[in-house]
Motif scaffolding. Structure first.
Motif, PDB file in Angstrom:
ATOM      1  N   LEU A 164      66.268 -77.367  74.655  1.00 17.09           N
ATOM      2  CA  LEU A 164      66.148 -77.252  73.671  1.00 17.09           C
ATOM      3  C   LEU A 164      66.848 -77.814  71.827  1.00 17.09           C
ATOM      4  O   LEU A 164      67.269 -78.406  72.097  1.00 17.09           O
ATOM      5  CB  LEU A 164      67.194 -75.495  73.156  1.00 17.09           C
ATOM      6  CG  LEU A 164      66.796 -74.773  74.704  1.00 17.09           C
ATOM      7  CD1 LEU A 164      68.158 -73.174  74.434  1.00 17.09           C
ATOM      8  CD2 LEU A 164      65.836 -73.970  74.445  1.00 17.09           C
ATOM      9  N   GLY A 174      68.711 -74.846  78.695  1.00 19.21           N
ATOM     10  CA  GLY A 174      68.943 -73.222  78.689  1.00 19.21           C
ATOM     11  C   GLY A 174      67.923 -73.424  79.902  1.00 19.21           C
ATOM     12  O   GLY A 174      67.546 -74.184  80.680  1.00 19.21           O
ATOM     13  N   VAL A 213      64.675 -67.280  78.679  1.00 12.94           N
ATOM     14  CA  VAL A 213      65.159 -68.140  78.373  1.00 12.94           C
ATOM     15  C   VAL A 213      66.851 -67.945  78.830  1.00 12.94           C
ATOM     16  O   VAL A 213      66.980 -67.133  77.507  1.00 12.94           O
ATOM     17  CB  VAL A 213      65.309 -69.139  77.498  1.00 12.94           C
ATOM     18  CG1 VAL A 213      66.052 -70.440  77.063  1.00 12.94           C
ATOM     19  CG2 VAL A 213      64.129 -70.203  77.870  1.00 12.94           C
ATOM     20  N   THR A 217      70.344 -68.688  77.601  1.00  7.85           N
ATOM     21  CA  THR A 217      71.071 -70.348  77.387  1.00  7.85           C
ATOM     22  C   THR A 217      72.954 -70.079  76.290  1.00  7.85           C
ATOM     23  O   THR A 217      73.707 -69.076  77.237  1.00  7.85           O
ATOM     24  CB  THR A 217      70.660 -70.747  75.964  1.00  7.85           C
ATOM     25  OG1 THR A 217      71.100 -72.140  75.473  1.00  7.85           O
ATOM     26  CG2 THR A 217      69.976 -69.854  75.334  1.00  7.85           C
ATOM     27  N   CYS A 274      74.514 -72.178  71.018  1.00  6.58           N
ATOM     28  CA  CYS A 274      73.168 -72.756  70.686  1.00  6.58           C
ATOM     29  C   CYS A 274      72.723 -72.354  69.785  1.00  6.58           C
ATOM     30  O   CYS A 274      71.560 -72.406  69.129  1.00  6.58           O
ATOM     31  CB  CYS A 274      72.696 -72.656  72.018  1.00  6.58           C
ATOM     32  SG  CYS A 274      73.181 -74.445  72.950  1.00  6.58           S
ATOM     33  N   TYR A 316      77.503 -66.762  75.096  1.00  7.77           N
ATOM     34  CA  TYR A 316      75.961 -66.429  75.982  1.00  7.77           C
ATOM     35  C   TYR A 316      74.536 -66.020  75.015  1.00  7.77           C
ATOM     36  O   TYR A 316      75.619 -65.107  74.302  1.00  7.77           O
ATOM     37  CB  TYR A 316      75.637 -66.222  77.779  1.00  7.77           C
ATOM     38  CG  TYR A 316      76.279 -64.592  77.532  1.00  7.77           C
ATOM     39  CD1 TYR A 316      75.162 -63.717  77.294  1.00  7.77           C
ATOM     40  CD2 TYR A 316      77.285 -64.381  77.526  1.00  7.77           C
ATOM     41  CE1 TYR A 316      75.051 -62.042  77.488  1.00  7.77           C
ATOM     42  CE2 TYR A 316      77.720 -62.975  77.386  1.00  7.77           C
ATOM     43  CZ  TYR A 316      76.204 -61.483  78.107  1.00  7.77           C
ATOM     44  OH  TYR A 316      77.409 -60.618  77.556  1.00  7.77           O
ATOM     45  N   GLY A 367      74.675 -74.452  77.429  1.00  4.72           N
ATOM     46  CA  GLY A 367      73.886 -73.435  77.997  1.00  4.72           C
ATOM     47  C   GLY A 367      73.020 -73.977  79.288  1.00  4.72           C
ATOM     48  O   GLY A 367      72.302 -73.996  79.974  1.00  4.72           O
ATOM     49  N   VAL A 425      76.154 -69.977  83.499  1.00  2.00           N
ATOM     50  CA  VAL A 425      76.149 -70.857  82.039  1.00  2.00           C
ATOM     51  C   VAL A 425      77.348 -71.456  81.765  1.00  2.00           C
ATOM     52  O   VAL A 425      78.434 -70.895  81.499  1.00  2.00           O
ATOM     53  CB  VAL A 425      75.795 -70.281  81.179  1.00  2.00           C
ATOM     54  CG1 VAL A 425      74.796 -70.807  79.931  1.00  2.00           C
ATOM     55  CG2 VAL A 425      74.834 -68.542  81.441  1.00  2.00           C
TER      56      VAL A 425
END
Length: 304
Positions: A106, A122, A130, A132, A136, A188, A262, A275
């Motif tokens: 990303l 991700g 997606v 992640t 982010c 997340y 991510g 994650v």
């Protein structure tokens, strides 16, 4: 008959009450594997047809070379990474095959005039979704929300680097309970792609609320910026067992570094169970949100 039905109903209700009490007790101890309701989404192989996808340009690659990991903004005590003991990470020799083909870099613009200057990781979990880290999508340094994200993946050939740019902020979805990266359970988020082309071509990971356990080997792969500073689009991986499993958090000593926020935590069958988001140097562990029922519910609300 009516009396028998009433008796049966009472028994069922009692069992339900007992089950709830048991669940709460076991969750408190972090031993929740046996009590979660199984709600899994399987992985998808993809069609392999990437003829409609846009390839990254040299200008795109130059942006990546000059980017800074989004998690480099975090403090020195709590990091989004940690090398536990020796650095056991290895470069992924072939990122053009599964499961690595479904992991994306990303390149993030936070609307501060620096452009697409931050890097995260991700993973595709549906044709156009997606998964992640939440931080982010909202920068930890100052709380700025992403205004644009380039999603890049390796494709199927060594020269095929595919890209899609998302500039509609309504396509970035933080956890509904997100506060900061320090709240690991809710750190997340999801990116809703412009269309289904990438996921349909290359496939996606499965997701699971139940497959996290203390016996299997789990892998974390992503895009750190320390292995090859001149070209940070180099995926690395490490694997190991989970050390602790909580209701909404996983703990492990699998090595990670800046840029890997991510990254998916996945098993040998390509099911994501969490994650990667954060590490604690002093405590000697890394952590990330577990793929929980809450995460699953938000994921399903985005599916079309």
């Amino acid at each position: 008959m009516k009396k028998a039905l009433c008796t049966l109903l009472a028994v069922v209700m009692a069992m339900g009450t007992s089950s709830v009490a048991l669940a709460k007790d076991e969750a408190t101890q972090g031993n929740i594997n046996a009590i979660e309701i199984e709600m899994d989404s399987p992985p998808f192989e993809g069609t392999g047809d990437d003829s409609m996808l846009e390839s990254a340009t040299e200008e795109d690659l130059e942006l990546i070379r000059n980017a800074i990991p989004v998690d480099s903004y975090l403090g020195s005590q709590i990091q989004p990474y940690d090398i536990i003991g020796d650095d056991d990470r290895t470069l992924v020799a072939n990122p053009h095959v599964k499961p690595y083909q479904n992991i994306v870099l990303l390149l993030i613009d936070y609307g501060d005039g620096k452009g697409y200057a931050s890097v995260g990781t991700g993973a595709f979990i549906d044709s156009d979704i997606v998964l992640t880290a939440g931080h982010c999508l909202r920068r930890p340094e100052d709380g700025r929300d992403a205004v644009g994200i380039d999603v890049l993946l390796a494709g199927t050939r060594s020269t095929a680097l595919k890209i899609q740019r998302i500039t509609n902020q309504s396509q970035f979805h933080l956890s509904k309970n997100y506060t900061t990266y320090k709240d690991v359970a809710n750190d997340y988020g999801f990116i809703k792609m412009n269309d289904k082309s990438m996921g349909t071509a290359y496939g996606w990971f499965g997701t699971s609320t139940t497959k996290a356990n203390m016996e299997d080997i789990f892998e974390i792969a992503g895009f750190p910026c320390d292995k090859d500073p001149k070209y940070p689009l180099r995926m690395v991986t490490d694997s190991g067992q989970l050390s602790k499993i909580y209701t909404n958090v996983l703990e492990y000593s699998i090595d990670c570094f800046n840029g890997q926020s991510g990254s998916p935590i996945f098993n040998a069958n390509r099911y994501i169970v969490g994650v990667h988001t954060v590490g604690n140097r002093d405590a000697g562990y890394n952590r990330g949100p577990r793929f929980s029922k809450e995460m699953l519910a938000q994921f399903r609300s985005l599916q079309t």
